[in-house]
Design an enzyme around this catalytic site. Structure first.
Site, short mmCIF file in Angstrom:
data_model
loop_
_atom_site.label_atom_id
_atom_site.label_comp_id
_atom_site.label_asym_id
_atom_site.label_seq_id
_atom_site.Cartn_x
_atom_site.Cartn_y
_atom_site.Cartn_z
N SER A 6 0.79 -1.24 0.00
CA SER A 6 0.00 0.00 0.00
C SER A 6 0.82 1.29 0.00
O SER A 6 0.25 2.37 -0.15
CB SER A 6 -0.93 0.03 1.21
OG SER A 6 -2.05 -0.76 0.93
N LYS A 41 0.24 3.39 -2.90
CA LYS A 41 -0.94 4.27 -3.00
C LYS A 41 -0.54 5.76 -2.99
O LYS A 41 -1.29 6.60 -3.49
CB LYS A 41 -1.94 3.95 -1.88
CG LYS A 41 -2.58 2.55 -2.05
CD LYS A 41 -3.51 2.19 -0.91
CE LYS A 41 -4.36 0.97 -1.18
NZ LYS A 41 -3.94 -0.29 -0.64
N TYR A 76 -4.06 -2.04 -10.33
CA TYR A 76 -3.93 -1.88 -8.88
C TYR A 76 -3.01 -2.96 -8.28
O TYR A 76 -2.10 -2.66 -7.50
CB TYR A 76 -5.32 -1.91 -8.22
CG TYR A 76 -5.27 -2.02 -6.73
CD1 TYR A 76 -4.94 -0.91 -5.94
CD2 TYR A 76 -5.51 -3.24 -6.07
CE1 TYR A 76 -4.87 -1.02 -4.54
CE2 TYR A 76 -5.44 -3.35 -4.69
CZ TYR A 76 -5.11 -2.24 -3.94
OH TYR A 76 -5.02 -2.35 -2.57
N TYR A 108 -4.35 3.72 8.19
CA TYR A 108 -5.70 3.16 8.37
C TYR A 108 -6.28 3.47 9.74
O TYR A 108 -6.18 4.58 10.22
CB TYR A 108 -5.67 1.64 8.10
CG TYR A 108 -4.91 1.33 6.85
CD1 TYR A 108 -5.40 1.77 5.62
CD2 TYR A 108 -3.70 0.67 6.87
CE1 TYR A 108 -4.70 1.53 4.46
CE2 TYR A 108 -2.99 0.42 5.72
CZ TYR A 108 -3.51 0.85 4.52
OH TYR A 108 -2.81 0.62 3.38
N VAL A 161 1.29 -3.69 3.81
CA VAL A 161 1.30 -4.99 4.50
C VAL A 161 2.54 -5.83 4.21
O VAL A 161 2.70 -6.91 4.77
CB VAL A 161 0.01 -5.83 4.24
CG1 VAL A 161 -1.20 -5.22 4.90
CG2 VAL A 161 -0.20 -6.06 2.76
N1 GLN Z 1 -2.24 -5.22 -1.87
C1 GLN Z 1 -2.83 -5.12 -0.57
C2 GLN Z 1 -4.32 -5.28 -0.66
O1 GLN Z 1 -4.89 -4.81 -1.59
C3 GLN Z 1 -2.46 -3.78 0.01
C4 GLN Z 1 -2.94 -3.61 1.41
C5 GLN Z 1 -1.96 -2.91 2.31
O2 GLN Z 1 -0.77 -2.87 2.09
N2 GLN Z 1 -2.47 -2.38 3.40
O3 GLN Z 1 -4.96 -5.88 0.17
#
Ligand code: GLN
Length: 310
Positions: A69, A72, A194, A246, A264
């Protein structure tokens, strides 16, 4: 508090792994994407890149890991640079208070994701970006390689495949968005883009360098150009502060006090505006999907260096 001189940074980094030993063995690497569960949970790396162009590293700072993420922020920055404020008609700027892959909020908020850093928001951003880039995967990769000044950055096909094969929640989110009319392209095309973004492999050093543009008013770390405007850089930092980790964003603001974005894969990037960008990586995650040793390392770094936005 008085700022420590830059040479102090290397000393702080050198003490760090020792100083946070009790933060290990508390969490677990992500296992809902099977490829991420294969990583050695004990890895720890950290890198700092200052606006003067100096880099400092500790531990496994040059080891490649899955940025997940953290990507993002790259996609948001690229989207904002193309379409500016218009993006925020399709995605909000409020912390979600729910997990990064939550479905429930989307239903009662009519398909407008709370912010660009939860999965639903990033899927909308990916959809928006598809309007502006001719070869999405290649253009996104070139953007990130340019920011890191490293052409040896690649998508990890096995992570992409693992996430694609286990991406039921993200598929549900994308279909939901589509049903509300907040996805223009075909669901599979958006998800493909994505998932590729999330599968990028980079090191702490690559990420610390790449994120320097957010510490220096949007100016590119290696080229004489702007990635985003000064105001846009400020907005991205604000979103990182309030939404980047988050439903743990409050804890991060409380303990670290810097704009942060986690993934993650165990990585976290943090910005000290006007001074430096930081990346820490360690795969053991807490319940909210953020690296526990990573969070502790940032807290230690901030305390020792005296840097904070507050
Ligand atoms: N690729 C992961 C997902 O879409 C990204 C989530 C994350 O890093 N928090 O679930």
């Amino acid at each position: 508090m008085e700022y420590k001189p830059v040479s102090e940074l290397q000393r702080i980094l050198a003490c760090l792994p020792e100083a946070i030993t009790d933060a290990f063995n508390q969490g677990q690497p992500a296992n809902y994407i099977p490829a991420l569960a294969e990583v050695d949970p004990k890895r720890f790396g950290m890198a700092v890149s200052t606006v003067d162009g100096e880099d400092f590293t500790a531990g496994d700072a040059r080891e490649m890991f899955s940025i997940q993420s953290i990507s993002k922020v790259f996609s948001l920055s690229l989207a904002i640079s193309h379409m500016g404020e218009e993006l925020f008609q399709r995605v909000g700027v409020e912390p979600s208070g729910t997990s990064f892959n939550s479905l429930s909020q989307l239903e009662y908020e009519n398909g407008i994701p709370r912010n660009p850093f939860i999965n639903a928001g990033a899927i909308v951003v990916a959809d928006a970006l598809l309007e502006y880039v001719s070869s999405p995967k290649q253009d996104f990769l070139s953007f990130v390689r340019g920011l890191s000044d490293n052409i040896d950055i690649h998508y990890d096909e096995s992570v992409f495949r693992s996430e694609f094969d286990n991406g039921q929640r993200n598929t549900a989110l994308a279909n939901y968005l589509k049903s509300f009319g907040n996805l223009k392209n075909h669901v599979s095309r958006v998800l493909d883009f994505y998932f590729y973004q999330c599968s990028l492999s980079m090191s702490c050093l690559d990420l610390a360098r790449a994120f320097r543009f957010l510490a220096q008013d949007g100016r590119h770390p290696f080229r004489n150009e702007s990635v985003v405007s000064r105001l846009q850089a400020r907005r991205i930092n604000s979103l990182m502060m309030t939404c980047g980790t988050y439903d743990e964003a409050g804890e991060f603001a409380f303990h670290v006090g810097l704009p942060c974005k986690s993934g993650v894969g165990g990585g976290i990037v943090a910005i000290i505006p006007g001074k430096m960008s930081i990346c820490v990586w360690s795969p053991e995650l807490g319940a909210k999907g953020n690296s526990l040793p990573g969070m502790r390392a940032l807290e230690y770094f901030v305390k020792q260096s005296g840097h904070s936005v507050f």
